[in-house]
Design a protein around this motif. Structure first.
Motif, PDB file in Angstrom:
ATOM      1  N   LEU A 100       0.630  -1.208   0.035  1.00  0.00           N
ATOM      2  CA  LEU A 100      -0.061  -0.129  -0.070  1.00  0.00           C
ATOM      3  C   LEU A 100       1.048   1.250  -0.108  1.00  0.00           C
ATOM      4  O   LEU A 100       0.654   2.332  -0.695  1.00  0.00           O
ATOM      5  N   LEU A 101       2.018   1.173   0.869  1.00  0.00           N
ATOM      6  CA  LEU A 101       2.864   2.515   0.615  1.00  0.00           C
ATOM      7  C   LEU A 101       3.589   2.729  -0.637  1.00  0.00           C
ATOM      8  O   LEU A 101       3.556   3.828  -1.013  1.00  0.00           O
ATOM      9  N   VAL A 102       3.893   1.509  -1.074  1.00  0.00           N
ATOM     10  CA  VAL A 102       4.455   1.829  -2.505  1.00  0.00           C
ATOM     11  C   VAL A 102       3.406   2.210  -3.619  1.00  0.00           C
ATOM     12  O   VAL A 102       3.995   3.142  -4.319  1.00  0.00           O
ATOM     13  N   ILE A 103       2.382   1.562  -3.535  1.00  0.00           N
ATOM     14  CA  ILE A 103       1.326   2.184  -4.492  1.00  0.00           C
ATOM     15  C   ILE A 103       0.798   3.844  -4.419  1.00  0.00           C
ATOM     16  O   ILE A 103       0.958   4.514  -5.225  1.00  0.00           O
ATOM     17  N   ALA A 104       0.705   3.934  -3.100  1.00  0.00           N
ATOM     18  CA  ALA A 104       0.437   5.294  -2.728  1.00  0.00           C
ATOM     19  C   ALA A 104       1.726   6.306  -3.064  1.00  0.00           C
ATOM     20  O   ALA A 104       1.413   7.200  -3.666  1.00  0.00           O
ATOM     21  N   GLY A 105       2.817   5.769  -2.879  1.00  0.00           N
ATOM     22  CA  GLY A 105       3.718   6.575  -3.251  1.00  0.00           C
ATOM     23  C   GLY A 105       4.122   6.830  -4.562  1.00  0.00           C
ATOM     24  O   GLY A 105       4.425   7.846  -5.294  1.00  0.00           O
ATOM     25  N   LEU A 106       3.810   5.778  -5.325  1.00  0.00           N
ATOM     26  CA  LEU A 106       3.989   5.636  -7.082  1.00  0.00           C
ATOM     27  C   LEU A 106       3.086   6.698  -7.505  1.00  0.00           C
ATOM     28  O   LEU A 106       3.326   7.532  -8.561  1.00  0.00           O
ATOM     29  N   PHE A 107       1.859   6.592  -7.163  1.00  0.00           N
ATOM     30  CA  PHE A 107       0.841   7.574  -7.732  1.00  0.00           C
ATOM     31  C   PHE A 107       0.967   8.830  -7.400  1.00  0.00           C
ATOM     32  O   PHE A 107       1.028   9.698  -8.362  1.00  0.00           O
ATOM     33  N   ASN A 108       1.432   9.117  -6.259  1.00  0.00           N
ATOM     34  CA  ASN A 108       1.855  10.630  -6.110  1.00  0.00           C
ATOM     35  C   ASN A 108       2.938  10.975  -6.510  1.00  0.00           C
ATOM     36  O   ASN A 108       3.287  12.207  -7.121  1.00  0.00           O
ATOM     37  N   LEU A 109       3.989  10.219  -7.006  1.00  0.00           N
ATOM     38  CA  LEU A 109       5.315  10.427  -7.533  1.00  0.00           C
ATOM     39  C   LEU A 109       4.847  10.900  -8.927  1.00  0.00           C
ATOM     40  O   LEU A 109       5.436  11.821  -9.562  1.00  0.00           O
ATOM     41  N   PHE A 110       4.409  10.081  -9.610  1.00  0.00           N
ATOM     42  CA  PHE A 110       4.009  10.299 -11.235  1.00  0.00           C
ATOM     43  C   PHE A 110       3.023  11.128 -11.626  1.00  0.00           C
ATOM     44  O   PHE A 110       2.724  11.459 -12.724  1.00  0.00           O
ATOM     45  N   LEU A 111       1.923  11.132 -10.770  1.00  0.00           N
ATOM     46  CA  LEU A 111       0.592  11.796 -11.003  1.00  0.00           C
ATOM     47  C   LEU A 111       0.442  13.223 -10.480  1.00  0.00           C
ATOM     48  O   LEU A 111      -0.560  14.058 -10.899  1.00  0.00           O
ATOM     49  N   THR A 112       1.528  13.770  -9.817  1.00  0.00           N
ATOM     50  CA  THR A 112       1.601  15.084  -9.400  1.00  0.00           C
ATOM     51  C   THR A 112       2.169  16.303 -10.514  1.00  0.00           C
ATOM     52  O   THR A 112       3.426  16.006 -10.664  1.00  0.00           O
TER      53      THR A 112
END
Length: 266
Positions: free
Chosen positions: A72-84
């Motif tokens: 869950l931490l990895v998924i949330a981090g990747l979404f914020n990393l690439f979609l911001t």
């Protein structure tokens, strides 16, 4: 997974009224999403370390609960990393890492870690019965509006208690299936999803069986809701509870003041 478990110990936190610990957890969650200043994160970190030290729960046991949310931490981090959106720092084909995305990914990961650890302190230092009584007492004003407060508190307490039980059951079923040749780690995502079926079916059957056994046990003890029920150990505030309320409110006031401080903010 440590969330939902109880760790017996003779500590100051264990002796606190469950309503105090519920209030502290609520304030802690509010503070986590309020802080946007480096000093605020330093204070939150110091507060978390202070609470864990008072609870006398081993840090290794506390951090063990983070293993269950790594995905869950990895998924949330990747979404914020690439979609911001923001100023591009690195381009990987169609994916762009921006300065705002990197900042949000780090902050969101840190907040989720603190959220799990802070919530675990409450459940590790509070028995299910105390948690139920605390929730019922805290939500009691809603009973004036015909809200079934006792039933809601009971369901939340049972749900928290079932988290570690179901995780342990999942581990047992997975090991039994692997001993029979099941493979949960190889193949593409569709293959892995199909391989999860032999795990999910017996897990759901076990969960429904446990729920049915619990319902039968409650009926055998003539449980019929919260109306007219008395308590073996009624909740009574002690001096340490009032002191804790004052300290928690001061902590919240300091973080609110830091939130409006000029200077570097995230």
């Amino acid at each position: 997974m440590t969330l939902g478990q109880y760790y017996p110990a003779d500590s100051f936190i264990h002796k606190l009224d469950p309503r105090v610990k519920l209030f502290e957890t609520l304030v802690f969650i509010i503070v986590l999403f309020l802080v946007n200043h480096p000093i605020g994160y330093i204070l939150v970190t110091a507060w978390t370390i202070f609470i864990i030290a008072l609870s006398k729960v081993p840090v290794s046991f506390m951090l063990r609960g983070l293993r269950g949310i790594v995905v869950l931490l990895v998924i949330a981090g990747l979404f914020n990393l690439f979609l911001t959106p923001g100023n591009a720092l690195l381009t990987l084909g169609p994916l762009v890492i921006s300065d705002a995305g990197l900042q949000n990914a780090i902050l969101m990961t840190v907040r989720m870690i603190f959220l799990i650890v802070g919530s675990s302190v409450m459940t590790l230092t509070t028995t299910p019965n105390q948690l139920t009584d605390g929730l019922e007492s805290a939500l009691h004003p809603l009973s004036k509006l015909k809200v079934p407060v006792h039933e809601i508190a009971m369901m939340m307490s049972i749900a928290l208690r079932f988290i570690p039980i179901l995780i342990e059951e999942t581990d047992k079923i997975m090991k039994a299936q692997m001993a029979r040749g099941a493979d949960f780690e190889q193949g593409n995502i569709i293959r892995r999803a199909k391989n999860m079926i032999p795990l999910l079916v017996p897990l759901f059957v076990s969960a429904f069986r446990r729920a049915n056994d619990l319902a039968l046990a409650m009926e055998a003890r003539c449980y019929n809701g919260g109306e007219g029920r008395t308590k073996m150990k009624p909740l009574v505030y002690d001096r340490r509870d009032y002191i804790s309320y004052v300290v928690i409110c001061l902590f919240l006031a300091v973080l609110i003041a830091v939130h409006f401080m000029p200077g570097i903010t995230f």
